[in-house]
Design a protein around this motif. Structure first.
Motif, mmCIF file in Angstrom:
data_model
loop_
_atom_site.group_PDB
_atom_site.id
_atom_site.type_symbol
_atom_site.label_atom_id
_atom_site.label_comp_id
_atom_site.label_asym_id
_atom_site.label_seq_id
_atom_site.Cartn_x
_atom_site.Cartn_y
_atom_site.Cartn_z
ATOM 1 N N ALA A 69 -113.806 10.242 62.491
ATOM 2 C CA ALA A 69 -112.873 9.727 61.487
ATOM 3 C C ALA A 69 -113.448 9.829 60.079
ATOM 4 C CB ALA A 69 -112.509 8.281 61.811
ATOM 5 N N LEU A 70 -114.735 9.581 59.927
ATOM 6 C CA LEU A 70 -115.360 9.645 58.600
ATOM 7 C C LEU A 70 -115.270 11.045 58.006
ATOM 8 C CD1 LEU A 70 -118.463 7.375 59.215
ATOM 9 C CD2 LEU A 70 -116.760 7.037 57.407
ATOM 10 N N ALA A 71 -115.281 12.063 58.859
ATOM 11 C CA ALA A 71 -115.151 13.434 58.359
ATOM 12 C C ALA A 71 -113.811 13.652 57.658
ATOM 13 C CB ALA A 71 -115.312 14.429 59.500
ATOM 14 N N LEU A 72 -112.832 12.792 57.959
ATOM 15 C CA LEU A 72 -111.492 12.929 57.385
ATOM 16 C C LEU A 72 -111.269 11.998 56.197
ATOM 17 C CD1 LEU A 72 -109.521 13.042 60.764
ATOM 18 C CD2 LEU A 72 -110.147 14.984 59.319
ATOM 19 N N THR A 73 -112.344 11.435 55.642
ATOM 20 C CA THR A 73 -112.222 10.476 54.546
ATOM 21 C C THR A 73 -111.372 10.975 53.379
ATOM 22 O OG1 THR A 73 -114.311 9.390 55.111
ATOM 23 C CG2 THR A 73 -113.521 9.123 52.861
ATOM 24 N N PRO A 74 -111.523 12.226 52.913
ATOM 25 C CA PRO A 74 -110.659 12.665 51.801
ATOM 26 C C PRO A 74 -109.171 12.583 52.145
ATOM 27 C CG PRO A 74 -112.519 14.150 52.049
ATOM 28 C CD PRO A 74 -112.547 13.253 53.244
ATOM 29 N N TYR A 75 -108.830 12.887 53.391
ATOM 30 C CA TYR A 75 -107.426 12.799 53.796
ATOM 31 C C TYR A 75 -106.981 11.344 53.918
ATOM 32 C CZ TYR A 75 -108.252 17.701 54.879
ATOM 33 O OH TYR A 75 -108.583 19.034 54.789
ATOM 34 N N ALA A 76 -107.916 10.445 54.216
ATOM 35 C CA ALA A 76 -107.589 9.018 54.268
ATOM 36 C C ALA A 76 -107.122 8.533 52.904
ATOM 37 C CB ALA A 76 -108.807 8.215 54.734
ATOM 38 N N GLY A 77 -107.697 9.071 51.838
ATOM 39 C CA GLY A 77 -107.265 8.701 50.498
ATOM 40 C C GLY A 77 -105.808 9.066 50.250
ATOM 41 N N ILE A 78 -105.390 10.211 50.771
ATOM 42 C CA ILE A 78 -103.985 10.619 50.637
ATOM 43 C C ILE A 78 -103.094 9.685 51.449
ATOM 44 C CG2 ILE A 78 -102.339 12.481 51.065
ATOM 45 C CD1 ILE A 78 -104.692 14.447 50.702
ATOM 46 N N ALA A 79 -103.538 9.348 52.660
ATOM 47 C CA ALA A 79 -102.745 8.473 53.531
ATOM 48 C C ALA A 79 -102.564 7.087 52.914
ATOM 49 C CB ALA A 79 -103.415 8.368 54.899
ATOM 50 N N THR A 80 -103.632 6.513 52.341
ATOM 51 C CA THR A 80 -103.503 5.182 51.738
ATOM 52 C C THR A 80 -102.610 5.211 50.502
ATOM 53 O OG1 THR A 80 -105.579 5.543 50.533
ATOM 54 C CG2 THR A 80 -105.705 4.336 52.623
ATOM 55 N N LEU A 81 -102.606 6.324 49.786
ATOM 56 C CA LEU A 81 -101.708 6.450 48.634
ATOM 57 C C LEU A 81 -100.249 6.458 49.092
ATOM 58 C CD1 LEU A 81 -101.334 6.854 45.604
ATOM 59 C CD2 LEU A 81 -101.541 9.326 45.982
ATOM 60 N N VAL A 82 -99.966 7.161 50.176
ATOM 61 C CA VAL A 82 -98.605 7.174 50.733
ATOM 62 C C VAL A 82 -98.211 5.772 51.186
ATOM 63 C CG1 VAL A 82 -97.187 8.039 52.628
ATOM 64 C CG2 VAL A 82 -98.708 9.603 51.402
ATOM 65 N N LEU A 83 -99.123 5.084 51.856
ATOM 66 C CA LEU A 83 -98.840 3.721 52.309
ATOM 67 C C LEU A 83 -98.630 2.781 51.129
ATOM 68 C CD1 LEU A 83 -101.329 3.353 55.297
ATOM 69 C CD2 LEU A 83 -98.832 3.378 55.416
ATOM 70 N N ALA A 84 -99.374 2.982 50.063
ATOM 71 C CA ALA A 84 -99.193 2.155 48.863
ATOM 72 C C ALA A 84 -97.792 2.346 48.287
ATOM 73 C CB ALA A 84 -100.248 2.505 47.819
ATOM 74 N N ALA A 97 -100.925 -3.497 46.880
ATOM 75 C CA ALA A 97 -102.117 -3.612 46.038
ATOM 76 C C ALA A 97 -103.382 -3.276 46.828
ATOM 77 C CB ALA A 97 -102.208 -5.029 45.472
ATOM 78 N N VAL A 98 -103.461 -3.762 48.072
ATOM 79 C CA VAL A 98 -104.624 -3.459 48.915
ATOM 80 C C VAL A 98 -104.706 -1.953 49.178
ATOM 81 C CG1 VAL A 98 -105.631 -3.757 51.206
ATOM 82 C CG2 VAL A 98 -104.712 -5.729 49.983
ATOM 83 N N ALA A 99 -103.558 -1.335 49.456
ATOM 84 C CA ALA A 99 -103.533 0.107 49.704
ATOM 85 C C ALA A 99 -104.008 0.878 48.475
ATOM 86 C CB ALA A 99 -102.134 0.547 50.108
ATOM 87 N N LEU A 100 -103.615 0.424 47.285
ATOM 88 C CA LEU A 100 -104.055 1.094 46.058
ATOM 89 C C LEU A 100 -105.558 0.930 45.843
ATOM 90 C CD1 LEU A 100 -101.193 0.324 43.506
ATOM 91 C CD2 LEU A 100 -101.803 2.541 44.493
ATOM 92 N N VAL A 101 -106.083 -0.249 46.149
ATOM 93 C CA VAL A 101 -107.529 -0.461 46.026
ATOM 94 C C VAL A 101 -108.277 0.502 46.938
ATOM 95 C CG1 VAL A 101 -109.405 -2.075 46.514
ATOM 96 C CG2 VAL A 101 -107.384 -2.851 45.270
ATOM 97 N N LEU A 102 -107.789 0.663 48.177
ATOM 98 C CA LEU A 102 -108.425 1.599 49.107
ATOM 99 C C LEU A 102 -108.334 3.028 48.576
ATOM 100 C CD1 LEU A 102 -107.161 0.219 52.543
ATOM 101 C CD2 LEU A 102 -109.440 -0.020 51.559
ATOM 102 N N THR A 103 -107.177 3.381 48.021
ATOM 103 C CA THR A 103 -106.995 4.728 47.478
ATOM 104 C C THR A 103 -107.983 5.006 46.354
ATOM 105 O OG1 THR A 103 -104.634 4.707 48.030
ATOM 106 C CG2 THR A 103 -105.354 6.300 46.374
ATOM 107 N N PHE A 104 -108.092 4.081 45.416
ATOM 108 C CA PHE A 104 -108.995 4.283 44.285
ATOM 109 C C PHE A 104 -110.462 4.292 44.724
ATOM 110 C CE2 PHE A 104 -105.437 2.272 41.638
ATOM 111 C CZ PHE A 104 -104.949 3.506 41.267
ATOM 112 N N THR A 105 -110.787 3.470 45.733
ATOM 113 C CA THR A 105 -112.163 3.449 46.232
ATOM 114 C C THR A 105 -112.526 4.776 46.867
ATOM 115 O OG1 THR A 105 -112.000 1.062 46.646
ATOM 116 C CG2 THR A 105 -113.767 2.262 47.769
ATOM 117 N N ILE A 106 -111.643 5.296 47.705
ATOM 118 C CA ILE A 106 -111.898 6.581 48.350
ATOM 119 C C ILE A 106 -111.955 7.691 47.310
ATOM 120 C CG2 ILE A 106 -110.951 8.302 49.950
ATOM 121 C CD1 ILE A 106 -109.781 5.940 51.556
ATOM 122 N N ALA A 107 -111.061 7.626 46.321
ATOM 123 C CA ALA A 107 -111.064 8.646 45.265
ATOM 124 C C ALA A 107 -112.396 8.642 44.509
ATOM 125 C CB ALA A 107 -109.907 8.402 44.305
#
Length: 342
Positions: A69-84, A97-107
Motif C-alpha cells: 500500500a505504501l508504494a501507492l502513496t502518491p495515488y492515495a493523495g489523489i484519492a483523498t482529494l476526491v474524497l474531500a 477538512a480531515v480529507a484535505l489535511v491528508l491530501t496536503f500532507t501526502i502532497a
C-alpha cells in the motif's frame, strides 16, 4: 379506466398520498439514518488513508500488505482529494477538512520529487548506467541492446536474468558492445549480472546476497575506478524478511572507497522507510535529483505504475541525465542514468 399514459401518473399520486401519511418523526428518523450512513461510509473510506499517511510519517513499513500500500502513496493523495471534494459537496465539513489535511500532507511528502535539484559542477568522467529487470529472461534482448547502443551505456545491470536470457542477449550482440561481465544467472527471479564496456573485477559488497546482488569494480582508465552493485532484494509480497535483509546487505558509500553506484530493481519506492534508509548511506537517487522520481517503472497490470527501479549514485557525484525506457516483454521499464564523477 387506466391507460398506458395515466397509470404512471396514478402511481406517483398514490406514492405522494402514502408519503403524506408517514409521520414527520418517521421521516426525520429515516433522513438521520441516511445521513449517518453517508457519513459512516465517508469516514470508513478515509480511515485506511489516514493509517497509511501516519505510517509514512513515522517511517514504519509494516507487513506485506502495508508495504504494498505504501508504494501507492502518491495515488492515495489523489484519492483523498476526491474524497474531500465529495465530503464537502455533501456538507460533511469535518470529514472534508480531515480529507484535505491528508491530501496536503501526502502532497508535501510526494511533490518535491517532481522538482529538479541543482547539481554540482564536476569535471570528472561521465558514466552511463542502464538497469533492466528481465522478468525471468522474458525482456526483449534486442531492445535492451538497442538502448545500450543508443545511450552509449558503460555499465549494464541485469536482474531476473536466466541462462537462456544470456544466450539471447549474446545473439543480439550485447557482448560485442560490452565485452566484460560478471554474471550469476539463475532460473526465474534470482539471477543477476553486470556487463561493462570496461574491465571488471568481481567484488563482494552485498554480504549474504552477493550471488543474487553481484558487485564489481569498474576500471574506467586513467586511474579512475568505480564500484557497482546489481540490486535486486526479494519482493516483499513473497518474503518481506528477505526484502529487509537483502536491502540491508547493500554497501555504504563513503570517502574511504571508490565512487559507488547501486542500480537495479529495489522493490521499493521513496515511500518505504527501508529505501529512504539506503539513501542515508551516502547516496542520491538519480531520478529524484532531476525531478523524475514520480515516473512509474513497474506495474502488474492491476495496480498503477510505481517507481521501484532506481539508480543510486554516491552523493559525491552529480546526475546529468535520467530516463525511464519502455522494455517489451518485461513488467519493468529500464532506467538509465548519466553520472558525473568528481
Amino acid at each position: 379506466m387506466e391507460t398506458a399514459v395515466t397509470a404512471p401518473l396514478i402511481g406517483i399520486l398514490e406514492g405522494m398520498v402514502i408519503e403524506e401519511r408517514v409521520p414527520e418523526r418517521v421521516r426525520r428518523t429515516r433522513k438521520d439514518a441516511r445521513n449517518k450512513l453517508v457519513s459512516g461510509l465517508l469516514i470508513g473510506a478515509l480511515v485506511p488513508f489516514a493509517v497509511l499517511t501516519a505510517m509514512r510519517l513515522v517511517g514504519y513499513d509494516g507487513n506485506t500488505y502495508t508495504i504494498a500500500a505504501l508504494a501507492l502513496t502518491p495515488y492515495a493523495g489523489i484519492a483523498t482529494l476526491v474524497l474531500a471534494g465529495l465530503a464537502l459537496g455533501l456538507r460533511r465539513w469535518w470529514t472534508g477538512a480531515v480529507a484535505l489535511v491528508l491530501t496536503f500532507t501526502i502532497a508535501a511528502l510526494v511533490l518535491p520529487r517532481a522538482f529538479e535539484n541543482e547539481q554540482k559542477a564536476l569535471g570528472g568522467k561521465h558514466v552511463r548506467v542502464l538497469a533492466s529487470n528481465m522478468l525471468g529472461g522474458r525482456a526483449d534482448p534486442a531492445r535492451i541492446v538497442g538502448y545500450v547502443k543508443e545511450h552509449q551505456v558503460d555499465v549494464l545491470s541485469l536482474t531476473e536474468m536466466t541462462p537462456e536470457a544470456i544466450t539471447a542477449l549474446d545473439r543480439a550482440g550485447l557482448f560485442q558492445v560490452l565485452p566484460f561481465y560478471v554474471l550469476h544467472p539463475a532460473e526465474w527471479a534470482s539471477g543477476s549480472g553486470l556487463v561493462s564496456k570496461y574491465p571488471l573485477t568481481p567484488l563482494k559488497l552485498s554480504g549474504d546476497s552477493d550471488d543474487k546482488q553481484p558487485s564489481a569494480s569498474v576500471d574506467l582508465g586513467d586511474g579512475v575506478r568505480i564500484e557497482v552493485v546489481a540490486v535486486h532484494p526479494a519482493a516483499p509480497m513473497w518474503d518481506r524478511y528477505a526484502w529487509v535483509d537483502e536491502a540491508k546487505d547493500l554497501p555504504y558509500a563513503d570517502a574511504e572507497h571508490d565512487i559507488r553506484i547501486l542500480a537495479g530493481d529495489f522493490n521499493a519506492t521513496f515511500d518505504h522507510s527501508l529505501f529512504r534508509e539506503l539513501l542515508t548511506r551516502g547516496y542520491v537517487d538519480a531520478a529524484d535529483q532531476l525531478g523524475r522520481a514520480l515516473e512509474g517503472t513497474w506495474t502488474n497490470g492491476v495496480v498503477p505504475p510505481v517507481p521501484i527501479d532506481h539508480v543510486l549514485a554516491d552523493k559525491r557525484a552529480a546526475i546529468a541525465d535520467f530516463k525511464v525506457l519502455d522494455t517489451p516483454g518485461s513488467d519493468h521499464d529500464a532506467v538509465y542514468a548519466e553520472i558525473v564523477l568528481p
